[in-house]
Design a protein around this motif. Sequence first.
Motif, PDB file in Angstrom:
ATOM      1  N   UNK A   1       0.927  -1.188  -0.006  1.00  0.00           N
ATOM      2  CA  UNK A   1       0.062  -0.278  -0.174  1.00  0.00           C
ATOM      3  C   UNK A   1       0.836   1.162  -0.046  1.00  0.00           C
ATOM      4  N   UNK A   2       0.494   2.092  -0.738  1.00  0.00           N
ATOM      5  CA  UNK A   2       1.443   3.435  -1.074  1.00  0.00           C
ATOM      6  C   UNK A   2       0.418   4.532  -1.432  1.00  0.00           C
ATOM      7  N   UNK A   3       0.989   5.602  -0.970  1.00  0.00           N
ATOM      8  CA  UNK A   3       0.491   7.061  -1.567  1.00  0.00           C
ATOM      9  C   UNK A   3       0.923   7.597  -2.735  1.00  0.00           C
ATOM     10  N   UNK A   4       0.048   8.469  -3.221  1.00  0.00           N
ATOM     11  CA  UNK A   4       0.689   9.150  -4.531  1.00  0.00           C
ATOM     12  C   UNK A   4       1.776  10.040  -4.146  1.00  0.00           C
ATOM     13  N   UNK A   5       2.769   9.999  -5.068  1.00  0.00           N
ATOM     14  CA  UNK A   5       4.081  10.688  -4.613  1.00  0.00           C
ATOM     15  C   UNK A   5       4.949   9.557  -4.102  1.00  0.00           C
ATOM     16  N   UNK A   6       4.742   8.522  -3.404  1.00  0.00           N
ATOM     17  CA  UNK A   6       5.728   7.668  -2.673  1.00  0.00           C
ATOM     18  C   UNK A   6       6.768   7.004  -3.676  1.00  0.00           C
ATOM     19  N   UNK A   7       7.726   6.682  -3.372  1.00  0.00           N
ATOM     20  CA  UNK A   7       8.743   5.741  -3.966  1.00  0.00           C
ATOM     21  C   UNK A   7       8.441   4.324  -3.569  1.00  0.00           C
ATOM     22  N   UNK A   8       8.335   3.299  -4.578  1.00  0.00           N
ATOM     23  CA  UNK A   8       8.153   2.051  -4.098  1.00  0.00           C
ATOM     24  C   UNK A   8       9.081   1.146  -4.928  1.00  0.00           C
ATOM     25  N   UNK A   9       9.466  -0.178  -4.155  1.00  0.00           N
ATOM     26  CA  UNK A   9      10.454  -0.722  -5.064  1.00  0.00           C
ATOM     27  C   UNK A   9       9.973  -2.267  -4.874  1.00  0.00           C
ATOM     28  N   UNK A  10      10.082  -3.053  -5.756  1.00  0.00           N
ATOM     29  CA  UNK A  10       9.405  -4.324  -5.876  1.00  0.00           C
ATOM     30  C   UNK A  10      10.672  -5.138  -6.335  1.00  0.00           C
ATOM     31  N   UNK A  11      10.866  -6.369  -5.934  1.00  0.00           N
ATOM     32  CA  UNK A  11      12.051  -7.402  -5.982  1.00  0.00           C
ATOM     33  C   UNK A  11      11.806  -8.620  -6.672  1.00  0.00           C
ATOM     34  N   UNK A  12      12.605  -8.936  -7.581  1.00  0.00           N
ATOM     35  CA  UNK A  12      12.574 -10.426  -8.070  1.00  0.00           C
ATOM     36  C   UNK A  12      13.871 -11.139  -8.076  1.00  0.00           C
ATOM     37  N   UNK A  13      13.656 -12.253  -7.431  1.00  0.00           N
ATOM     38  CA  UNK A  13      14.864 -13.011  -7.369  1.00  0.00           C
ATOM     39  C   UNK A  13      14.767 -14.220  -8.165  1.00  0.00           C
ATOM     40  N   UNK A  14      15.733 -14.472  -9.096  1.00  0.00           N
ATOM     41  CA  UNK A  14      15.784 -15.863  -9.956  1.00  0.00           C
ATOM     42  C   UNK A  14      16.527 -17.019  -9.299  1.00  0.00           C
ATOM     43  N   UNK A  15      16.137 -18.026  -9.380  1.00  0.00           N
ATOM     44  CA  UNK A  15      16.774 -19.321  -8.783  1.00  0.00           C
ATOM     45  C   UNK A  15      18.189 -19.483  -9.288  1.00  0.00           C
ATOM     46  N   UNK A  16      18.392 -19.037 -10.328  1.00  0.00           N
ATOM     47  CA  UNK A  16      19.810 -19.143 -11.168  1.00  0.00           C
ATOM     48  C   UNK A  16      20.236 -17.889 -11.834  1.00  0.00           C
ATOM     49  N   UNK A  17      21.341 -17.599 -12.056  1.00  0.00           N
ATOM     50  CA  UNK A  17      21.763 -16.307 -12.950  1.00  0.00           C
ATOM     51  C   UNK A  17      21.022 -16.336 -14.288  1.00  0.00           C
ATOM     52  N   UNK A  18      20.509 -15.151 -14.465  1.00  0.00           N
ATOM     53  CA  UNK A  18      19.880 -14.906 -15.739  1.00  0.00           C
ATOM     54  C   UNK A  18      20.626 -13.769 -16.425  1.00  0.00           C
ATOM     55  N   UNK A  19      21.795 -13.444 -16.136  1.00  0.00           N
ATOM     56  CA  UNK A  19      22.466 -12.199 -16.774  1.00  0.00           C
ATOM     57  C   UNK A  19      21.507 -10.936 -16.497  1.00  0.00           C
ATOM     58  N   UNK A  20      21.173 -10.224 -17.473  1.00  0.00           N
ATOM     59  CA  UNK A  20      20.328  -9.182 -17.526  1.00  0.00           C
ATOM     60  C   UNK A  20      18.798  -9.353 -18.160  1.00  0.00           C
TER      61      UNK A  20
END
Lengths: 124, 107
Positions: free
Chosen positions: B12-31
């Motif tokens: 939950x966030x408000x207008x103007x906030x900075x939000x960050x979402x993360x994804x982790x891979x089970x093995x390396x996927x370069x970029x």
Amino acid sequence: QAQLQESGPGLVKPSETLSLTCSVSGGSISSDYWIWIRQPPGKALEWIGFIHYSGSTHYNPSLRSRVTISLDTSRTQFSLKLSSVTAADTAVYFCARERAVEYHLGYHYYTDVWGKGTTVTVSS
Amino acid sequence: AIQMTQSPSSLSASVGDRVTITCRASQGISIDLGWYQQKPGEAPKLLIYAASTLHSGVPSRFSGSGSGTVFSLTISGLQPEDFATYFCLQDYVYPRTFGQGTKVEIK
């Protein structure tokens, strides 16, 4: 800008074959990778497979024995067939386009255009 | 298949906030990772590909970072139209696999 639109029956009986078509407008189908993806209720998206404009295909191993994706360049459409369906195949089905962009070490891929999705329910 | 673990599942966030979402891979996927926005009844929209490249027409408040196994999507200055579900997709190998999604809701 290309646009994609899924079409097909919204209800399929168990053990029958699910058939969907994706119509491509505003762009050529004679390039790129053409993909099917699905999202069961409350679950994550699942990649089903692709057909390349050359005709080559690649399917998710979890569905490979039941899936066929085909391409009709003359009609700018591609299709999905999923056989022997069960309730577990109930999902929103999306078609999409994957592109490759070359860089100095090879290619980056991205799925840049999606259809809105069509809901398919498997039930008797 | 490569497993993609996305967090949080909702925020939950408000207008103007900075939000960050993360994804982790089970093995390396370069970029080889993309971020997408999905709203009910609409086609998902590509925001970022190759981990940090902004797709054409996407506002600059969206940014991506990471390589290998950990990736992040940041929205700097949340706008009303940004309340949606976001998911990641690895483009490194077949079968492609997705994160579970993060629903961004209004606080």
